[in-house]
Write a protein that holds these residues in place. Structure first.
Motif, PDB file in Angstrom:
ATOM      1  N   PRO A 341       0.993  -1.359  -0.107  1.00  0.00           N
ATOM      2  CA  PRO A 341      -0.070  -0.151  -0.018  1.00  0.00           C
ATOM      3  C   PRO A 341       0.791   1.385   0.180  1.00  0.00           C
ATOM      4  N   LEU A 342       2.145   1.168   0.478  1.00  0.00           N
ATOM      5  CA  LEU A 342       3.017   2.265   0.580  1.00  0.00           C
ATOM      6  C   LEU A 342       3.801   2.398  -0.806  1.00  0.00           C
ATOM      7  N   PHE A 343       3.449   1.698  -1.825  1.00  0.00           N
ATOM      8  CA  PHE A 343       4.425   1.506  -2.845  1.00  0.00           C
ATOM      9  C   PHE A 343       4.951   2.802  -3.616  1.00  0.00           C
ATOM     10  N   ALA A 344       3.780   3.628  -3.827  1.00  0.00           N
ATOM     11  CA  ALA A 344       3.723   5.020  -4.528  1.00  0.00           C
ATOM     12  C   ALA A 344       4.958   5.690  -3.594  1.00  0.00           C
ATOM     13  N   LEU A 345       4.718   6.038  -2.460  1.00  0.00           N
ATOM     14  CA  LEU A 345       5.603   6.759  -1.516  1.00  0.00           C
ATOM     15  C   LEU A 345       7.153   6.232  -1.486  1.00  0.00           C
ATOM     16  N   LYS A 346       7.137   5.045  -1.414  1.00  0.00           N
ATOM     17  CA  LYS A 346       8.651   4.296  -1.305  1.00  0.00           C
ATOM     18  C   LYS A 346       9.046   4.926  -2.864  1.00  0.00           C
ATOM     19  N   ALA A 347       8.359   4.450  -3.784  1.00  0.00           N
ATOM     20  CA  ALA A 347       8.767   4.579  -4.987  1.00  0.00           C
ATOM     21  C   ALA A 347       9.310   5.947  -5.039  1.00  0.00           C
ATOM     22  N   GLU A 348       8.489   7.061  -5.024  1.00  0.00           N
ATOM     23  CA  GLU A 348       9.039   8.505  -4.936  1.00  0.00           C
ATOM     24  C   GLU A 348      10.314   8.691  -4.168  1.00  0.00           C
ATOM     25  N   LEU A 349      10.355   8.310  -2.903  1.00  0.00           N
ATOM     26  CA  LEU A 349      11.692   8.375  -2.048  1.00  0.00           C
ATOM     27  C   LEU A 349      12.745   7.640  -2.847  1.00  0.00           C
ATOM     28  N   LEU A 350      12.529   6.435  -3.299  1.00  0.00           N
ATOM     29  CA  LEU A 350      13.843   5.837  -4.141  1.00  0.00           C
ATOM     30  C   LEU A 350      14.189   6.569  -5.259  1.00  0.00           C
ATOM     31  N   THR A 351      13.035   7.158  -6.122  1.00  0.00           N
ATOM     32  CA  THR A 351      13.418   8.048  -7.257  1.00  0.00           C
ATOM     33  C   THR A 351      14.189   9.068  -6.957  1.00  0.00           C
ATOM     34  N   MET A 352      14.111   9.930  -5.833  1.00  0.00           N
ATOM     35  CA  MET A 352      15.021  10.943  -5.528  1.00  0.00           C
ATOM     36  C   MET A 352      16.271  10.509  -5.348  1.00  0.00           C
ATOM     37  N   LEU A 353      16.617   9.276  -5.003  1.00  0.00           N
ATOM     38  CA  LEU A 353      17.772   8.949  -4.626  1.00  0.00           C
ATOM     39  C   LEU A 353      18.322   8.158  -5.957  1.00  0.00           C
ATOM     40  N   HIS A 354      17.652   8.244  -6.993  1.00  0.00           N
ATOM     41  CA  HIS A 354      17.898   7.549  -8.395  1.00  0.00           C
ATOM     42  C   HIS A 354      18.074   6.054  -8.034  1.00  0.00           C
ATOM     43  N   ILE A 355      17.175   5.378  -7.261  1.00  0.00           N
ATOM     44  CA  ILE A 355      17.217   4.034  -7.171  1.00  0.00           C
ATOM     45  C   ILE A 355      15.972   3.503  -7.743  1.00  0.00           C
ATOM     46  N   SER A 356      15.729   2.236  -8.441  1.00  0.00           N
ATOM     47  CA  SER A 356      14.564   1.933  -9.108  1.00  0.00           C
ATOM     48  C   SER A 356      13.876   0.766  -7.925  1.00  0.00           C
ATOM     49  N   THR A 357      12.688   0.503  -8.049  1.00  0.00           N
ATOM     50  CA  THR A 357      11.987  -0.150  -7.169  1.00  0.00           C
ATOM     51  C   THR A 357      12.175  -1.724  -6.887  1.00  0.00           C
ATOM     52  N   SER A 358      13.048  -2.027  -8.140  1.00  0.00           N
ATOM     53  CA  SER A 358      13.381  -3.267  -8.246  1.00  0.00           C
ATOM     54  C   SER A 358      14.693  -3.484  -8.879  1.00  0.00           C
ATOM     55  N   VAL A 382      11.357  -0.749   4.596  1.00  0.00           N
ATOM     56  CA  VAL A 382      10.486  -1.055   5.895  1.00  0.00           C
ATOM     57  C   VAL A 382       9.982   0.329   6.484  1.00  0.00           C
ATOM     58  N   MET A 383       9.943   1.441   5.817  1.00  0.00           N
ATOM     59  CA  MET A 383       9.404   2.647   6.372  1.00  0.00           C
ATOM     60  C   MET A 383       7.939   2.438   6.543  1.00  0.00           C
ATOM     61  N   GLY A 384       7.537   3.205   7.556  1.00  0.00           N
ATOM     62  CA  GLY A 384       5.814   3.353   7.558  1.00  0.00           C
ATOM     63  C   GLY A 384       5.550   4.593   6.827  1.00  0.00           C
ATOM     64  N   GLU A 385       4.418   4.909   6.895  1.00  0.00           N
ATOM     65  CA  GLU A 385       3.632   6.219   6.018  1.00  0.00           C
ATOM     66  C   GLU A 385       4.162   7.186   6.428  1.00  0.00           C
ATOM     67  N   ASP A 386       4.208   7.622   7.923  1.00  0.00           N
ATOM     68  CA  ASP A 386       4.744   8.856   8.371  1.00  0.00           C
ATOM     69  C   ASP A 386       6.073   9.277   8.158  1.00  0.00           C
ATOM     70  N   GLU A 387       6.777   8.279   8.515  1.00  0.00           N
ATOM     71  CA  GLU A 387       8.507   8.426   8.165  1.00  0.00           C
ATOM     72  C   GLU A 387       8.593   8.853   6.691  1.00  0.00           C
ATOM     73  N   LEU A 388       7.734   8.247   5.881  1.00  0.00           N
ATOM     74  CA  LEU A 388       8.006   8.302   4.352  1.00  0.00           C
ATOM     75  C   LEU A 388       7.600   9.792   4.201  1.00  0.00           C
ATOM     76  N   LYS A 389       6.561  10.155   4.462  1.00  0.00           N
ATOM     77  CA  LYS A 389       5.990  11.391   3.835  1.00  0.00           C
ATOM     78  C   LYS A 389       6.993  12.592   4.522  1.00  0.00           C
ATOM     79  N   GLU A 390       7.290  12.261   5.842  1.00  0.00           N
ATOM     80  CA  GLU A 390       8.292  13.567   6.472  1.00  0.00           C
ATOM     81  C   GLU A 390       9.678  13.250   5.759  1.00  0.00           C
ATOM     82  N   ARG A 391      10.168  12.042   5.383  1.00  0.00           N
ATOM     83  CA  ARG A 391      11.335  12.175   4.395  1.00  0.00           C
ATOM     84  C   ARG A 391      11.207  13.003   2.907  1.00  0.00           C
ATOM     85  N   LEU A 392       9.840  12.654   2.653  1.00  0.00           N
ATOM     86  CA  LEU A 392       9.746  13.267   1.287  1.00  0.00           C
ATOM     87  C   LEU A 392       9.891  14.784   1.308  1.00  0.00           C
ATOM     88  N   ARG A 393       9.304  15.218   2.538  1.00  0.00           N
ATOM     89  CA  ARG A 393       9.043  16.859   2.680  1.00  0.00           C
ATOM     90  C   ARG A 393      10.412  17.317   2.944  1.00  0.00           C
TER      91      ARG A 393
END
Ligand SMILES: C[S@@+](CC[C@H](N)C(=O)[O-])C[C@H]1O[C@@H](n2cnc3c(N)ncnc32)[C@H](O)[C@@H]1O
Length: 534
Positions: A341-358, A382-393
């Motif tokens: 369920p957090l795929f989109a957030l994780k993918a966005e954060l990974l993209t910021m680091l130029h890492i693909s989701t697989s 392994v991040m939760g939703e809040d952590e992901l959102k905070e990182r993305l900000r």
């Protein structure tokens, strides 16, 4: 030049020609199939292998009896001298690594060991001006693939009695230990190893190329100068490809506009050890030069460093496993499930680091086995939703790039979860091999193993040892985190979460910047700083 053949000139009977053409068509069709993986890829390999063995069996009577390499060393050295290669300070000797060079004088580190002028090298450029030239100008495969061109060039020169390179060709190995020569039983020992996929692809490619060239050479006009119309055996092609694979080097082309693939006589007699690259090309003297990577005493074997390759690459492309390999590593594939369920957030954060989701990561046999990209991936997966959102900000100290730093603790919960995730993944990978490290070590004590089986077991053992060491490393980091922070508690999923003295889960810790939380709860001891993990 002393080469005897059972049949001076092979005249193919109509039956042989018809059967071979049908087998080549069959092989080409099978080897042209789409890339497969897992069991399907193995089954495809078995089918290809069966077909190739039928071809080899059909051609067995056409294989000439080879003379030994020893018989040609003197002639080779004379040829080198005649062509301005200095050979007085080295000799060609047999070692446990095959033939190699022995120092006949003392060499200090960085002394010049060898200089080899371009005129003795076999290159893609010499192929273009050889009997193969007109075919290269018409054939797209030969134009696009320099290694293949050099292999076919080598094979043509091997067939020509008056080839300039005859003395060189005569001292080349007769056979190789690269996996193309392994039986299915020997290859099966690599089950679980990430190397197997590349090896099976290599086998399929060589089969496809052989069938392609077999057909191509058959339709050449009788007037062709390419000496492979009359005789083009699977074993010959495999030998030529293996020779190029295990000995090639890249040098500047004559006009300096690009690099060309080459075989460099004498230099290619050097065996490999750990070190740094000490070979270069001097455009002024138009020669390859090679410096000593360390001091060599009289009678020492002269080694060079082939480059930073792991043992899987060494086995696949060089036909040996180098046990003290300081560049050894193995690969691990990890991906984020699209159902997360957090795929989109994780993918966005990974993209910021130029890492693909697989993707595939390499883990190393070094003190810190995990590269920064994998560190970030593990933290994010392994991040939760809040952590992901905070990182993305990306506020405060939460710059996503910090996640690449192994000493940056995103949160204690995250830290523990990431090492636990890695541990489970490594356990799974170790299980895929079906054989334990102990069993491998016991098998290697068996003197009846074939050389190829020994290589396969050595490779899978070296990979498992890296996985095991990484597992130990991760567990130490996780345990250290747990111990330093406080008591272990378990969350609803049965996962242990660490709490500090106040009963709070510390969230963000930047070692070296915001260590206050830890300083409070750890009596000033810095988490993860200066960990000595063996
Ligand atoms: C460039 S050739 C070196 C000369 C080769 N030994 C020969 O007999 O012609 C590379 C091959 O040497 C062998 N080799 C080189 N370094 C080695 C090592 N450290 N251990 C085992 N085999 C090695 C492998 O068979 C490899 O394919």
């Amino acid at each position: 030049m002393g080469r005897k053949s059972r049949k001076k000139q092979i005249r193919y009977s109509d039956t042989y020609g018809r059967e071979m053409m049908s087998l080549a068509n069959n092989l080409l069709e099978k080897a042209n199939g789409p890339p497969l993986s897992g069991t399907k890829q193995w089954e495809e390999f078995l089918e290809l292998h069966k077909l190739v063995e039928i071809i080899r069996e059909k051609q067995i009577d056409h294989i000439p009896i080879e003379t030994s390499r020893d018989e040609h060393i003197e002639e080779f050295l004379t040829w080198l001298k005649y062509n301005d290669v200095e050979v007085d300070h080295v000799s060609i000797e047999k070692f446990s690594e095959g033939y190699g060079l022995k120092a006949l004088k003392e060499f200090k580190k960085e002394d010049t060991l060898l200089t080899v002028p371009r005129k003795v090298m076999m290159t893609v450029e010499t192929a273009e001006s050889s009997v193969l030239g007109s075919l290269i100008s018409k054939d797209r495969v030969l134009q696009a693939m320099p290694n293949i061109t050099l292999s076919v060039h080598l094979l043509c020169e091997k067939q020509l009695e008056d080839s300039f390179w005859k003395p060189y060709i005569n001292i080349l190995p007769r056979s190789y230990n690269i996996p193309m020569y392994f039986t299915p039983e020997e290859l099966h020992l690599l089950k679980g190893s990430p190397a197997l996929d590349d090896i099976l692809k290599q086998y399929k490619n060589i089969g496809r190329q052989y069938a392609y060239f077999y057909k191509l050479f058959q339709i050449l006009p009788n007037s062709t100068k390419v000496p492979l119309k009359e005789r083009f055996l699977y074993d010959d092609y495999r030998w030529a490809v293996s020779t190029v694979m295990t000995r090639q080097n890249h040098i500047p082309a004559c006009d300096g506009t690009h690099r060309t693939t080459s075989l460099v006589p004498l230099w290619d007699m050097c065996n490999h050890c750990n070190g740094v690259i000490t070979t270069g090309f001097d455009v002024d003297t138009n020669s390859l030069y090679c410096l000593a990577l360390k001091d060599f005493q009289i009678s020492d074997q002269i080694f060079i460093f082939y480059g930073a390759r792991n043992n899987a690459e060494m086995l696949t492309h060089d036909g040996f496993v180098y046990l003290p390999n300081s560049h050894d590593n193995t690969s691990i594939k990890i991906g984020i499930s699209k159902n997360d369920p957090l795929f989109a957030l994780k993918a966005e954060l990974l993209t910021m680091l130029h890492i693909s989701t697989s993707r595939t990561f390499h883990i190393f046999c070094t003190e810190i086995p995990i590269p920064p990209m994998l560190v970030a991936f593990l933290k994010i997966i392994v991040m939760g939703e809040d952590e992901l959102k905070e990182r993305l900000r990306s506020e405060n100290d939460l710059n996503p790039a910090l996640l690449l730093d192994i000493d940056h603790v995103a949160s204690i919960e995250n830290e523990i979860k990431m090492w636990r995730f890695l541990d489970t993944r490594l356990d799974l990978l170790l299980k895929i091999y079906h054989v334990s490290i102990k069993d491998d070590e016991a098998m290697l004590k068996n003197n009846d193993l074939t050389n190829n089986a020994r290589l396969a077991i050595q490779l899978r053992l070296s990979e498992k040892k890296i996985l095991q060491q990484t597992k130990k490393y991760g567990l130490k980091r996780k345990d250290r985190t747990s111990k330093l922070i406080g008591s272990d508690e378990e969350n609803a999923n049965g996962e242990s979460i660490n709490v500090n003295e106040e009963g709070n889960i510390p969230r963000y810790v930047n070692v070296g910047t915001t260590v206050d939380i830890l300083d409070k709860s750890l009596n000033g001891e810095k988490l993860l700083a200066g960990l000595d993990i063996q």
